[in-house]
Design a protein around this motif. Sequence first.
Motif, PDB file in Angstrom:
ATOM      1  N   ARG A 229       0.848  -1.185   0.000  1.00 62.52           N
ATOM      2  CA  ARG A 229       0.000   0.000   0.000  1.00 62.52           C
ATOM      3  C   ARG A 229       0.885   1.236   0.000  1.00 62.52           C
ATOM      4  NH1 ARG A 229      -0.835  -2.299   5.144  1.00 62.52           N
ATOM      5  NH2 ARG A 229      -0.008  -1.097   6.889  1.00 62.52           N
ATOM      6  N   PHE A 230       0.264   2.398  -0.249  1.00 61.91           N
ATOM      7  CA  PHE A 230       1.018   3.639  -0.340  1.00 61.91           C
ATOM      8  C   PHE A 230       1.775   3.926   0.951  1.00 61.91           C
ATOM      9  CE2 PHE A 230      -2.246   4.598  -3.614  1.00 61.91           C
ATOM     10  CZ  PHE A 230      -1.386   4.874  -4.668  1.00 61.91           C
ATOM     11  N   GLY A 231       3.011   4.384   0.801  1.00 65.16           N
ATOM     12  CA  GLY A 231       3.805   4.817   1.933  1.00 65.16           C
ATOM     13  C   GLY A 231       4.456   3.700   2.721  1.00 65.16           C
ATOM     14  N   LEU A 232       4.249   2.446   2.313  1.00 64.77           N
ATOM     15  CA  LEU A 232       4.837   1.306   3.020  1.00 64.77           C
ATOM     16  C   LEU A 232       5.819   0.602   2.099  1.00 64.77           C
ATOM     17  CD1 LEU A 232       4.951  -0.580   5.475  1.00 64.77           C
ATOM     18  CD2 LEU A 232       3.060  -1.879   4.458  1.00 64.77           C
ATOM     19  N   ARG A 233       7.060   0.477   2.556  1.00 64.98           N
ATOM     20  CA  ARG A 233       8.113  -0.152   1.766  1.00 64.98           C
ATOM     21  C   ARG A 233       8.704  -1.295   2.573  1.00 64.98           C
ATOM     22  NH1 ARG A 233       8.471   0.693  -3.673  1.00 64.98           N
ATOM     23  NH2 ARG A 233      10.550   1.263  -4.421  1.00 64.98           N
ATOM     24  N   LEU A 234       8.523  -2.527   2.089  1.00 63.82           N
ATOM     25  CA  LEU A 234       9.073  -3.707   2.732  1.00 63.82           C
ATOM     26  C   LEU A 234      10.099  -4.338   1.804  1.00 63.82           C
ATOM     27  CD1 LEU A 234       5.692  -5.325   3.889  1.00 63.82           C
ATOM     28  CD2 LEU A 234       7.175  -3.818   5.233  1.00 63.82           C
ATOM     29  N   MET A 235      11.041  -5.058   2.382  1.00 67.62           N
ATOM     30  CA  MET A 235      11.978  -5.816   1.564  1.00 67.62           C
ATOM     31  C   MET A 235      11.510  -7.267   1.517  1.00 67.62           C
ATOM     32  SD  MET A 235      13.859  -3.427   0.572  1.00 67.62           S
ATOM     33  CE  MET A 235      15.056  -4.369  -0.381  1.00 67.62           C
ATOM     34  N   ARG A 236      11.713  -7.898   0.359  1.00 68.27           N
ATOM     35  CA  ARG A 236      11.264  -9.281   0.203  1.00 68.27           C
ATOM     36  C   ARG A 236      12.224 -10.031  -0.705  1.00 68.27           C
ATOM     37  NH1 ARG A 236       7.402  -9.060  -4.075  1.00 68.27           N
ATOM     38  NH2 ARG A 236       7.778  -7.213  -5.343  1.00 68.27           N
ATOM     39  N   PRO A 237      12.273 -11.361  -0.571  1.00 71.48           N
ATOM     40  CA  PRO A 237      13.196 -12.148  -1.397  1.00 71.48           C
ATOM     41  C   PRO A 237      12.729 -12.191  -2.847  1.00 71.48           C
ATOM     42  CG  PRO A 237      11.847 -13.603  -0.059  1.00 71.48           C
ATOM     43  CD  PRO A 237      11.539 -12.206   0.391  1.00 71.48           C
ATOM     44  N   THR A 238      13.695 -12.126  -3.739  1.00 69.18           N
ATOM     45  CA  THR A 238      13.422 -12.181  -5.169  1.00 69.18           C
ATOM     46  C   THR A 238      14.397 -13.150  -5.814  1.00 69.18           C
ATOM     47  OG1 THR A 238      12.676  -9.873  -5.177  1.00 69.18           O
ATOM     48  CG2 THR A 238      13.293 -10.838  -7.305  1.00 69.18           C
ATOM     49  N   ILE A 239      13.861 -14.119  -6.547  1.00 68.86           N
ATOM     50  CA  ILE A 239      14.691 -15.061  -7.287  1.00 68.86           C
ATOM     51  C   ILE A 239      15.081 -14.410  -8.612  1.00 68.86           C
ATOM     52  CG2 ILE A 239      14.812 -17.360  -8.310  1.00 68.86           C
ATOM     53  CD1 ILE A 239      12.465 -18.124  -6.421  1.00 68.86           C
ATOM     54  N   VAL A 240      16.372 -14.378  -8.907  1.00 76.99           N
ATOM     55  CA  VAL A 240      16.854 -13.696 -10.114  1.00 76.99           C
ATOM     56  C   VAL A 240      17.701 -14.650 -10.949  1.00 76.99           C
ATOM     57  CG1 VAL A 240      18.185 -11.752 -11.031  1.00 76.99           C
ATOM     58  CG2 VAL A 240      16.890 -11.485  -8.897  1.00 76.99           C
ATOM     59  N   ILE A 241      17.340 -14.756 -12.225  1.00 80.59           N
ATOM     60  CA  ILE A 241      18.181 -15.441 -13.214  1.00 80.59           C
ATOM     61  C   ILE A 241      18.782 -14.354 -14.094  1.00 80.59           C
ATOM     62  CG2 ILE A 241      18.222 -17.035 -15.176  1.00 80.59           C
ATOM     63  CD1 ILE A 241      15.783 -18.428 -13.920  1.00 80.59           C
ATOM     64  N   ARG A 242      20.094 -14.315 -14.168  1.00 81.10           N
ATOM     65  CA  ARG A 242      20.768 -13.271 -14.943  1.00 81.10           C
ATOM     66  C   ARG A 242      21.911 -13.899 -15.738  1.00 81.10           C
ATOM     67  NH1 ARG A 242      22.476  -9.514 -10.974  1.00 81.10           N
ATOM     68  NH2 ARG A 242      20.398  -8.582 -11.057  1.00 81.10           N
ATOM     69  N   VAL A 243      21.921 -13.677 -17.035  1.00 78.71           N
ATOM     70  CA  VAL A 243      22.961 -14.253 -17.879  1.00 78.71           C
ATOM     71  C   VAL A 243      23.290 -13.298 -19.013  1.00 78.71           C
ATOM     72  CG1 VAL A 243      21.236 -15.502 -19.232  1.00 78.71           C
ATOM     73  CG2 VAL A 243      23.609 -16.263 -19.283  1.00 78.71           C
ATOM     74  N   GLU A 244      24.576 -13.149 -19.290  1.00 74.19           N
ATOM     75  CA  GLU A 244      25.025 -12.360 -20.441  1.00 74.19           C
ATOM     76  C   GLU A 244      25.502 -13.336 -21.498  1.00 74.19           C
ATOM     77  OE1 GLU A 244      27.465  -8.232 -21.377  1.00 74.19           O
ATOM     78  OE2 GLU A 244      27.631  -9.205 -19.412  1.00 74.19           O
ATOM     79  N   THR A 245      24.863 -13.312 -22.657  1.00 75.14           N
ATOM     80  CA  THR A 245      25.109 -14.365 -23.638  1.00 75.14           C
ATOM     81  C   THR A 245      24.735 -13.900 -25.032  1.00 75.14           C
ATOM     82  OG1 THR A 245      24.589 -16.670 -24.176  1.00 75.14           O
ATOM     83  CG2 THR A 245      22.795 -15.312 -23.356  1.00 75.14           C
ATOM     84  N   ASP A 246      25.179 -14.657 -26.017  1.00 72.48           N
ATOM     85  CA  ASP A 246      24.741 -14.433 -27.393  1.00 72.48           C
ATOM     86  C   ASP A 246      23.321 -14.955 -27.564  1.00 72.48           C
ATOM     87  OD1 ASP A 246      27.114 -13.252 -28.307  1.00 72.48           O
ATOM     88  OD2 ASP A 246      28.022 -15.197 -28.747  1.00 72.48           O
ATOM     89  N   LEU A 247      22.540 -14.247 -28.325  1.00 68.78           N
ATOM     90  CA  LEU A 247      21.174 -14.677 -28.623  1.00 68.78           C
ATOM     91  C   LEU A 247      21.176 -15.578 -29.855  1.00 68.78           C
ATOM     92  CD1 LEU A 247      19.165 -11.360 -28.055  1.00 68.78           C
ATOM     93  CD2 LEU A 247      19.720 -13.170 -26.423  1.00 68.78           C
ATOM     94  N   PRO A 248      20.192 -16.485 -29.951  1.00 63.87           N
ATOM     95  CA  PRO A 248      19.023 -16.657 -29.082  1.00 63.87           C
ATOM     96  C   PRO A 248      19.340 -17.481 -27.845  1.00 63.87           C
ATOM     97  CG  PRO A 248      18.920 -18.213 -30.884  1.00 63.87           C
ATOM     98  CD  PRO A 248      20.122 -17.366 -31.141  1.00 63.87           C
TER      99      PRO A 248
END
Length: 258
Positions: A229-248
Amino acid sequence: DSTTEIAPPPKAILERARRLGIEPEHRKDLPSSGYYVLRNRECRIIADAGSIGPSYLTAHSHADTLTYEMSVSGVTIVTDTGVFEYQEGDARTHDRSTRAHNTVVVDGTDQAECWSSFRVGRRFPPVDVHRRSTDGLDELTGCFRGYEVLIGDDIRHERTFSVSEQSGVTITDLISGHGEHLIETAVHLHPDVDLAQSNEGLLLSRDGASCVFSSASPYFIEQRPYSPRFGLRLMRPTIVIRVETDLPIEVSYEFRTP
């Protein structure tokens, strides 16, 4: 661009509709808004495969094409980021960004040109959105082609949501094009979700509901903000997949209930 506890609850809306002589109809597809519901016995996905907003009013739009939320046994596990404030600044910019949603980001570039508090420049609705249901498998596919313009290199993002009773929920992202690029996809969890490693993958638990996240791609956990809700900032876990690669490249992950 919404928070909880502001709009009337669904029950109140349905009751008012009936008082007005309107009998609500249960639907899984809402193509005019771009929302689709996919579910099995335990999991429910609400996918956003529509435009970021009506073309005549994009003030509250976020760069969130092909994002989703997911609940297990009626308990929300994967959430949107929400809205902390409307005042222009870092929080407003973050909450509207593609990175703040459960979709793919290429080279850190937002899917739409959001600026100031309520402004949007170029925006690109998904194309080739279609749903198919056969033999206990429910699938929704859509393609985002905005990166062809925003970045170049013929970059396209095609996402498929697959839900079945046997294999659970699978989300598959195909990022086509050419050249080397940074690909990131995130799964933003509710702050009350507990994480634990298991033999099958990462166990996600909250209020008696649980599922196992797994991916062939390496992933890590970050702490990111959440505003129910407005004015409330909580931290939470986030699963992240990150890769730098040639496409596709194809990136996929799944949720299974124990």
